[in-house]
Design an enzyme around this catalytic site. Structure first.
Site, PDB file in Angstrom:
ATOM      1  N   ALA A  12      11.025  23.538  92.511  1.00 19.29           N
ATOM      2  CA  ALA A  12      12.381  23.239  93.031  1.00 19.29           C
ATOM      3  C   ALA A  12      12.730  22.844  91.821  1.00 19.29           C
ATOM      4  O   ALA A  12      14.468  22.701  90.851  1.00 19.29           O
ATOM      5  CB  ALA A  12      12.602  21.780  93.910  1.00 19.29           C
ATOM      6  N   GLY A  76      11.210  23.329 101.190  1.00 15.32           N
ATOM      7  CA  GLY A  76      12.244  23.363 102.217  1.00 15.32           C
ATOM      8  C   GLY A  76      13.266  22.465 102.493  1.00 15.32           C
ATOM      9  O   GLY A  76      13.639  22.738 101.070  1.00 15.32           O
ATOM     10  N   HIS A 234       7.432  28.016 103.769  1.00 19.67           N
ATOM     11  CA  HIS A 234       7.209  26.857 103.387  1.00 19.67           C
ATOM     12  C   HIS A 234       5.950  26.751 102.179  1.00 19.67           C
ATOM     13  O   HIS A 234       4.773  26.562 103.023  1.00 19.67           O
ATOM     14  CB  HIS A 234       7.339  25.482 104.395  1.00 19.67           C
ATOM     15  CG  HIS A 234       7.382  24.046 103.499  1.00 19.67           C
ATOM     16  ND1 HIS A 234       7.064  23.159 104.368  1.00 19.67           N
ATOM     17  CD2 HIS A 234       8.140  24.040 102.725  1.00 19.67           C
ATOM     18  CE1 HIS A 234       6.869  21.483 103.777  1.00 19.67           C
ATOM     19  NE2 HIS A 234       8.141  22.349 102.822  1.00 19.67           N
ATOM     20  N   ASP A 235       6.340  26.034 100.759  1.00 22.71           N
ATOM     21  CA  ASP A 235       5.483  26.276  99.377  1.00 22.71           C
ATOM     22  C   ASP A 235       4.200  25.430 100.832  1.00 22.71           C
ATOM     23  O   ASP A 235       2.847  25.436  99.584  1.00 22.71           O
ATOM     24  CB  ASP A 235       5.920  25.500  98.882  1.00 22.71           C
ATOM     25  CG  ASP A 235       6.779  25.070  98.537  1.00 22.71           C
ATOM     26  OD1 ASP A 235       6.882  23.363  99.167  1.00 22.71           O
ATOM     27  OD2 ASP A 235       7.339  24.019  97.840  1.00 22.71           O
ATOM     28  N   THR A 236       4.047  24.335 100.851  1.00 20.22           N
ATOM     29  CA  THR A 236       3.835  22.957 101.484  1.00 20.22           C
ATOM     30  C   THR A 236       2.291  24.090 102.319  1.00 20.22           C
ATOM     31  O   THR A 236       1.416  24.050 102.423  1.00 20.22           O
ATOM     32  CB  THR A 236       3.841  21.843 101.671  1.00 20.22           C
ATOM     33  OG1 THR A 236       4.874  21.389 101.223  1.00 20.22           O
ATOM     34  CG2 THR A 236       2.792  21.220 102.436  1.00 20.22           C
ATOM     35  N   THR A 256       6.653  18.676  92.145  1.00 17.12           N
ATOM     36  CA  THR A 256       7.793  17.724  92.205  1.00 17.12           C
ATOM     37  C   THR A 256       7.705  16.600  93.873  1.00 17.12           C
ATOM     38  O   THR A 256       8.222  15.376  92.903  1.00 17.12           O
ATOM     39  CB  THR A 256       8.965  18.515  92.181  1.00 17.12           C
ATOM     40  OG1 THR A 256       8.703  19.228  91.114  1.00 17.12           O
ATOM     41  CG2 THR A 256       9.976  17.769  92.335  1.00 17.12           C
ATOM     42  N   ASN A 293       6.427  13.036 103.165  1.00 16.76           N
ATOM     43  CA  ASN A 293       6.810  13.278 102.111  1.00 16.76           C
ATOM     44  C   ASN A 293       7.049  12.214 101.092  1.00 16.76           C
ATOM     45  O   ASN A 293       7.620  11.276 101.105  1.00 16.76           O
ATOM     46  CB  ASN A 293       7.767  13.918 102.053  1.00 16.76           C
ATOM     47  CG  ASN A 293       7.972  15.034 103.067  1.00 16.76           C
ATOM     48  OD1 ASN A 293       7.388  16.749 102.566  1.00 16.76           O
ATOM     49  ND2 ASN A 293       8.309  15.465 104.202  1.00 16.76           N
TER      50      ASN A 293
END
Length: 485
Positions: A12, A76, A234-236, A256, A293
């Protein structure tokens, strides 16, 4: 030795291209290109500069030519709308844009939050795609009518590279529009909100080859047409794929945002998980990422930015030293309180929160930073307690991966607050997971179990053990009271 694969990891606030090579059972990394990812204002909205992001991809493709495939992961919930002429109708809107304020209540007129949670297993957050889309429908109906397809950010970038439209399943699972059991778009939700089913593309599994780089782009850049693979978009999901654990592990992917949870075979959707607002998202091989989250290093980033505006150019190392030197346990904040979600003078907001809650107001910069660190660690402890209730089981270790894993102070305080041994690393987990999925798709690694074994032997980790957990326990109840959680 293979030529390697090229991973694009968009966060982000920044993005990078990383080449991953696999040889003799080890993965090695080479950062090819790094760039900023800053939102822009357009037509009154906070948007992502998609033209800049595509330009940075092109730049990286001209820098690094020796690779076999390309994979893209991003944050996301955000998306772009493509019309029937394959044109983007507007720059994708940033999830921090205020257009979703109050929209949950409007969605609740059609589907209650309880029902929505039971249908999707997704944590109810205003930033979720479902609320962004419904805001679009209410406030920009003509624009939404133009849309032929909705593409999540990694799917949009894949489309711009290949011309192919598809929805990778891990990123789709962040939308609040997916059935976590059937792993399909939830038609009941779409119909209840008046959303055209045809706008949502066919779902594909991570590791699916989308196609080759467009011929005209290859000519423009004077490069070969290489394969584009839909990694965990999704990066996660990519970060969790890179957790160097054998099985049944607890993780926190910290940047972040901090995504705190575990990997399960099936979703867990109960009254307790709904009360705690825990989320079920899809991970590698169709697993469930059962997590929450939470705010991560955002507060430190924003505080650093504010200090710079005031002429105080602290490095992150400086900030950590100042926090270590400050008196502990003077005050706490709820790091996920709405007032801390938006940019702008976080130190002042902390002072206002502590004053309002009857605490000692931090005066020095070090005290402010210490408050952030300790409050983050306490929130992670609180989330761990919720997981214990829902899963009826405990853990001995917490794997922290991502950029936050390099912050030794945060890792140690998290160990103290949770009472868990913290295993920190790898830092580049998201890029590594992206690379691993590409290598699996190419047949160079047999599957995720072998990939995690390779990752364990390829990258070092640091262990942090709790030393003052009892002391932290004594302050935990005070934290819960002042934060009203």
């Amino acid at each position: 030795m293979s030529k390697g694969v090229l991973a694009f990891d968009f966060g982000a606030s920044s993005g990078r291209a990383v080449k991953g090579s696999y040889h003799d059972g080890r993965i090695t990394l080479e950062e090819v290109h790094r760039f900023k990812n800053e939102p822009v204002n357009e037509d009154g909205f906070l948007c992502w500069d998609i033209d800049l992001l595509l330009g940075e991809i092109k730049k990286a493709l001209t820098i690094c030519r020796d690779y076999e495939s390309i994979g893209i992961d991003t944050w996301g919930v955000d998306y772009g709308l493509i019309d029937k002429n394959d044109t983007l109708v507007r720059k994708p809107v940033n999830y921090r844009d205020p257009r979703t304020k109050g929209i949950i209540d409007r969605v609740s007129e059609h589907i209650s939050c309880d029902k929505l949670y039971n249908l999707t297993g997704n944590q109810i957050m205003e930033i979720n795609t479902i609320f962004q889309v419904y805001s679009e429908v209410l406030n920009n109906p003509e624009l939404f009518k133009k849309a032929d397809k909705l593409l999540m950010m990694p799917d949009l970038l894949n489309f711009l590279l290949t011309g192919k439209k598809a929805a990778e399943i891990t990123i789709a699972s962040t939308t609040g529009l997916l059935d976590p059991y059937g792993k399909q778009w939830n038609r009941y939700i779409l119909n209840s909100l008046g959303l055209k089913e045809t706008v949502f593309p066919e779902l594909i599994s991570s590791g699916t080859e989308i196609g080759l780089l467009k011929e005209d782009m290859a000519k423009e850049l004077n490069i070969e047409r290489k394969s584009v693979i839909a990694v965990c978009g999704h990066d996660t999901a990519c970060a969790v794929a890179a957790v160097p654990a054998e099985q049944d592990f607890l993780f926190m992917s910290c940047g972040t945002w901090a995504l705190f949870g575990t990997e399960l075979e099936e979703p867990v959707i109960t009254r307790e998980t709904m009360e705690y607002n825990l989320t079920n998202e899809i991970g590698v091989n169709g697993t469930t990422r059962f997590l929450k989250n939470l705010t991560g290093t955002w507060l430190l980033q924003e505080t650093k930015r504010q200090f710079e505006k005031e002429g105080k150019n602290y490095s992150y190392d400086d900030m950590e030293r100042m926090a270590r030197a400050a008196e502990p346990f003077k005050c706490f904040i709820d790091t996920d309180e709405d007032i801390f979600m938006s940019p702008g003078n976080i130190p002042l907001k902390i002072k206002e929160f502590t004053y309002k809650t009857g605490q000692i107001v931090p005066e020095t910069d070090g005290e402010i930073i210490r408050c952030i660190y300790e409050s983050l660690a306490m929130k992670y402890r609180h989330t761990y307690d919720q997981l214990l209730v829902c899963l009826k089981k405990g853990y001995n270790k917490l794997h922290i991966v991502g950029g936050g894993s390099r912050d030794g102070f945060l890792c140690q305080l998290t160990a103290e607050a949770t009472g868990l041994e913290v295993v920190a690393g790898p830092v580049e987990a998201t890029a590594i997971g992206n690379i691993a999925v590409q290598l699996i798709a190419r047949g160079e690694i047999s599957g995720i179990k072998e990939a995690r074994k390779v990752i364990r032997s390829s990258f070092e980790t640091i262990e942090y053990r709790p030393k003052q957990h009892n002391v932290w326990n004594n302050y935990y109840s005070a934290y819960l009271v002042v934060c009203n959680i």
